[in-house]
Design a protein around this motif. Structure first.
Motif, PDB file in Angstrom:
ATOM      1  N   GLY A   1       0.812  -1.212   0.000  1.00  0.00           N
ATOM      2  CA  GLY A   1       0.000   0.000   0.000  1.00  0.00           C
ATOM      3  C   GLY A   1       0.839   1.254   0.000  1.00  0.00           C
ATOM      4  N   VAL A   2       1.997   1.195   0.631  1.00  0.00           N
ATOM      5  CA  VAL A   2       2.905   2.344   0.647  1.00  0.00           C
ATOM      6  C   VAL A   2       3.425   2.624  -0.766  1.00  0.00           C
ATOM      7  CG1 VAL A   2       5.095   3.220   1.530  1.00  0.00           C
ATOM      8  CG2 VAL A   2       3.564   1.945   3.043  1.00  0.00           C
TER       9      VAL A   2
ATOM     10  N   ILE B   1      -4.747   4.207   4.306  1.00  0.00           N
ATOM     11  CA  ILE B   1      -5.181   3.933   5.678  1.00  0.00           C
ATOM     12  C   ILE B   1      -4.572   2.597   6.076  1.00  0.00           C
ATOM     13  CG2 ILE B   1      -7.168   3.488   7.181  1.00  0.00           C
ATOM     14  CD1 ILE B   1      -8.729   5.098   4.826  1.00  0.00           C
ATOM     15  N   THR B   2      -3.888   2.559   7.213  1.00  0.00           N
ATOM     16  CA  THR B   2      -3.253   1.335   7.685  1.00  0.00           C
ATOM     17  C   THR B   2      -3.929   0.868   8.967  1.00  0.00           C
ATOM     18  OG1 THR B   2      -1.101   1.913   6.734  1.00  0.00           O
ATOM     19  CG2 THR B   2      -1.109   0.297   8.516  1.00  0.00           C
ATOM     20  N   HIS B   3      -4.471  -0.344   8.938  1.00  0.00           N
ATOM     21  CA  HIS B   3      -5.151  -0.934  10.101  1.00  0.00           C
ATOM     22  C   HIS B   3      -4.155  -1.839  10.813  1.00  0.00           C
ATOM     23  CE1 HIS B   3      -9.671  -1.032  10.927  1.00  0.00           C
ATOM     24  NE2 HIS B   3      -9.098  -1.440  12.043  1.00  0.00           N
TER      25      HIS B   3
ATOM     26  N   ALA C   1       9.189  -4.396  13.483  1.00  0.00           N
ATOM     27  CA  ALA C   1       8.019  -3.682  14.001  1.00  0.00           C
ATOM     28  C   ALA C   1       8.254  -2.182  14.025  1.00  0.00           C
ATOM     29  CB  ALA C   1       7.673  -4.192  15.399  1.00  0.00           C
ATOM     30  N   ARG C   2       9.442  -1.766  14.420  1.00  0.00           N
ATOM     31  CA  ARG C   2       9.730  -0.322  14.454  1.00  0.00           C
ATOM     32  C   ARG C   2       9.760   0.260  13.049  1.00  0.00           C
ATOM     33  NH1 ARG C   2      13.143  -1.835  18.944  1.00  0.00           N
ATOM     34  NH2 ARG C   2      14.925  -2.131  17.557  1.00  0.00           N
TER      35      ARG C   2
ATOM     36  N   VAL D   1       7.003   3.673   9.016  1.00  0.00           N
ATOM     37  CA  VAL D   1       6.363   3.803   7.705  1.00  0.00           C
ATOM     38  C   VAL D   1       4.910   4.223   7.870  1.00  0.00           C
ATOM     39  CG1 VAL D   1       5.574   2.505   5.694  1.00  0.00           C
ATOM     40  CG2 VAL D   1       7.914   2.213   6.530  1.00  0.00           C
ATOM     41  N   ALA D   2       4.196   3.573   8.784  1.00  0.00           N
ATOM     42  CA  ALA D   2       2.782   3.899   8.988  1.00  0.00           C
ATOM     43  C   ALA D   2       2.610   5.330   9.482  1.00  0.00           C
ATOM     44  CB  ALA D   2       2.157   2.912   9.972  1.00  0.00           C
ATOM     45  N   GLU D   3       3.423   5.732  10.440  1.00  0.00           N
ATOM     46  CA  GLU D   3       3.281   7.069  11.022  1.00  0.00           C
ATOM     47  C   GLU D   3       3.623   8.173  10.021  1.00  0.00           C
ATOM     48  OE1 GLU D   3       4.246   6.130  15.748  1.00  0.00           O
ATOM     49  OE2 GLU D   3       5.803   6.951  14.445  1.00  0.00           O
ATOM     50  N   HIS D   4       4.535   7.892   9.096  1.00  0.00           N
ATOM     51  CA  HIS D   4       5.003   8.940   8.192  1.00  0.00           C
ATOM     52  C   HIS D   4       4.348   8.931   6.807  1.00  0.00           C
ATOM     53  CE1 HIS D   4       8.212   9.083  11.224  1.00  0.00           C
ATOM     54  NE2 HIS D   4       8.472  10.295  10.774  1.00  0.00           N
ATOM     55  N   LEU D   5       3.832   7.771   6.376  1.00  0.00           N
ATOM     56  CA  LEU D   5       3.338   7.691   5.007  1.00  0.00           C
ATOM     57  C   LEU D   5       1.848   7.400   4.888  1.00  0.00           C
ATOM     58  CD1 LEU D   5       6.332   5.796   3.353  1.00  0.00           C
ATOM     59  CD2 LEU D   5       5.823   8.241   3.284  1.00  0.00           C
ATOM     60  N   ALA D   6       1.208   6.954   5.970  1.00  0.00           N
ATOM     61  CA  ALA D   6      -0.238   6.706   5.930  1.00  0.00           C
ATOM     62  C   ALA D   6      -0.984   7.942   6.416  1.00  0.00           C
ATOM     63  CB  ALA D   6      -0.596   5.503   6.790  1.00  0.00           C
ATOM     64  N   GLN D   7      -2.127   8.221   5.797  1.00  0.00           N
ATOM     65  CA  GLN D   7      -2.942   9.358   6.245  1.00  0.00           C
ATOM     66  C   GLN D   7      -3.630   9.056   7.576  1.00  0.00           C
ATOM     67  OE1 GLN D   7      -2.398   8.822   2.809  1.00  0.00           O
ATOM     68  NE2 GLN D   7      -1.169  10.622   3.283  1.00  0.00           N
ATOM     69  N   ARG D   8      -3.917   7.785   7.821  1.00  0.00           N
ATOM     70  CA  ARG D   8      -4.495   7.364   9.091  1.00  0.00           C
ATOM     71  C   ARG D   8      -3.929   6.008   9.483  1.00  0.00           C
ATOM     72  NH1 ARG D   8      -6.094  11.800   8.927  1.00  0.00           N
ATOM     73  NH2 ARG D   8      -8.116  12.677   9.569  1.00  0.00           N
ATOM     74  N   VAL D   9      -3.672   5.851  10.783  1.00  0.00           N
ATOM     75  CA  VAL D   9      -3.287   4.565  11.358  1.00  0.00           C
ATOM     76  C   VAL D   9      -4.390   4.188  12.334  1.00  0.00           C
ATOM     77  CG1 VAL D   9      -1.579   3.267  12.669  1.00  0.00           C
ATOM     78  CG2 VAL D   9      -0.836   5.097  11.117  1.00  0.00           C
ATOM     79  N   VAL D  10      -5.046   3.063  12.081  1.00  0.00           N
ATOM     80  CA  VAL D  10      -6.185   2.631  12.895  1.00  0.00           C
ATOM     81  C   VAL D  10      -5.750   1.474  13.792  1.00  0.00           C
ATOM     82  CG1 VAL D  10      -8.557   1.789  12.863  1.00  0.00           C
ATOM     83  CG2 VAL D  10      -7.741   3.296  11.029  1.00  0.00           C
ATOM     84  N   CYS D  11      -5.829   1.678  15.095  1.00  0.00           N
ATOM     85  CA  CYS D  11      -5.464   0.651  16.072  1.00  0.00           C
ATOM     86  C   CYS D  11      -6.741   0.021  16.621  1.00  0.00           C
ATOM     87  CB  CYS D  11      -4.658   1.254  17.225  1.00  0.00           C
ATOM     88  SG  CYS D  11      -3.157   2.122  16.696  1.00  0.00           S
ATOM     89  N   VAL D  12      -6.764  -1.307  16.712  1.00  0.00           N
ATOM     90  CA  VAL D  12      -8.001  -1.978  17.130  1.00  0.00           C
ATOM     91  C   VAL D  12      -8.194  -1.994  18.646  1.00  0.00           C
ATOM     92  CG1 VAL D  12      -8.190  -3.462  15.114  1.00  0.00           C
ATOM     93  CG2 VAL D  12      -6.861  -4.232  17.097  1.00  0.00           C
TER      94      VAL D  12
END
Length: 380
Positions: free
Chosen positions: A112-113, A124-126, A139-140, A145-156
């Motif tokens: 997706g990136v 959007i990264t779930h 993991a880091r 990548v998620a924090e810098h390149l996704a418009q939203r990070v969704v944590c369950v």
């Protein structure tokens, strides 16, 4: 297939599941709830067993030969070139479908990136597993990548959210409760034959905790021979999972418990399975959320679960279920003995669990929140 209207934005859901998993179930529930506002299409790994289910429900599905990082030399050599190629394939699909956004239902799938960089479409990264439990260099990297390149990070869950920095684009959206019930509430009255039936609902995967359930049951059965345990789940078509199930069955046979411990396959009617049980078990070593626990609470069957992440947020231990320490077989045994011996306590837990989840995981906390998130992302 579901009809698409030009005025309805198309969201591509990318899911790495090779079978019908809890993660895929959860996002599918959301898609159904938001189908009047968005058109959803799915991208799955090549050969996924889940494609038939999605097609049956009317969703267009596409396949991409995703490769995950593993210790196998072949996968390591192919990972980067296949990531770039699959990212290009996903980008081509985004353009062809005129998708408004890409929703990655997997934290570690970075295609997706690549598609985001090639198309400029929102990403959007779930995050549906606990990053704390993964190899930390990986993991880091996924987190950055998620924090810098996704418009939203969704944590369950809050347990997942704690791994990320407190950024505006990172938020918690719980998975939803089921929509309604087909059958009457669980009858928790003592059975005529005096047995207490335990259900362990989960795919046969190392780390899901079936091995702990076998050991706890062996100890509890020695004191309460009215106990019965049934395992239900799939192997996802993987030999390592089939081998794990065979190992469990061999342990049960060696203990002489084959008449009271049984093994079944994947359950299509989860509600019926849960409502036929007196107690549901989940002894997983790591859960970001756990739809199995949520389903048990919603359908009104008492729950015993390990303190392994998300389950601790789903109920109130001692009031609507029992939470036991992770990997602690003696504690699991004592919880089994306590709940199996007290029918009134089971009824109290069932009523409290139903009430708790219906409030905490109502539509405003799940579907509506994700629908609002889509709207905000697409406006930018």
């Amino acid at each position: 297939m579901k009809e698409n209207h030009q005025s309805v934005p198309i969201i591509l859901i990318v899911d790495n599941s090779r079978a019908l998993t809890g993660a895929l179930h959860a996002i599918l529930h959301t898609c159904q709830a938001l189908s009047s506002e968005y058109s959803f299409k799915f991208v799955l790994p090549a050969g996924s067993q889940a494609r038939a289910t999605l097609a049956h429900r009317g969703y267009a599905t596409y396949e991409i030969p995703f490769i995950e990082i593993s210790r196998r030399p072949k996968d390591l050599l192919l990972y980067v070139p296949m990531l770039l190629l699959n990212g290009w394939r996903l980008a081509a699909l985004v353009r062809r479908e005129r998708a408004a956004a890409v929703h990655m239902n997997d934290f570690y799938n970075l295609t997706g990136v690549i598609a985001r960089l090639l198309t400029g479409r929102p990403l959007i990264t779930h995050v549906r597993f606990l990053p704390h439990t993964q190899l930390q260099p990986l993991a880091r990297t996924w987190r950055w990548v998620a924090e810098h390149l996704a418009q939203r990070v969704v944590c369950v869950s809050e347990a997942v959210y704690s791994y990320f920095r407190p950024l505006p684009q990172v938020q918690v959206v719980f998975d939803p409760i089921p929509e309604g019930e087909k059958y009457p509430p669980t009858d928790l009255a003592p059975r005529p034959d005096g047995t207490v039936r335990l259900l362990f609902l989960g795919n046969y995967i190392m780390g899901k905790g079936q091995n702990f359930a076998v050991e706890a049951f062996k100890a509890a059965y020695a004191q309460q021979p009215n106990l019965r345990l049934h395992f239900a789940g799939g192997d996802m078509g993987l030999e390592k999972n089939r081998a794990y199930r065979r190992q469990l069955e061999a342990t049960v046979a060696a203990a002489g418990l084959t008449q009271v411990v049984t093994f079944g396959s994947f359950v299509q009617d989860v509600e019926a399975a849960i409502k036929q049980a007196d107690i549901v078990l989940n002894f997983s070593e790591s859960e970001s959320f756990s739809l199995t626990c949520l389903d048990a609470l919603y359908f009104g069957t008492p729950l015993i679960a390990t303190d392994c992440g998300g389950p601790a947020e789903l109920f109130e231990s001692g009031r609507s279920g029992l939470l036991v320490p992770n990997r602690d077989v003696p504690a699991m045994t004592q919880a089994l003995l306590r709940l199996a011996a007290d029918a009134e306590l089971r009824r109290e837990f069932a009523a409290a669990g139903r009430e708790f989840v219906r409030h905490k995981f109502r539509a405003a906390a799940t579907y509506e929140q994700l629908g609002k998130l889509y709207s905000e992302v697409l406006k930018k």
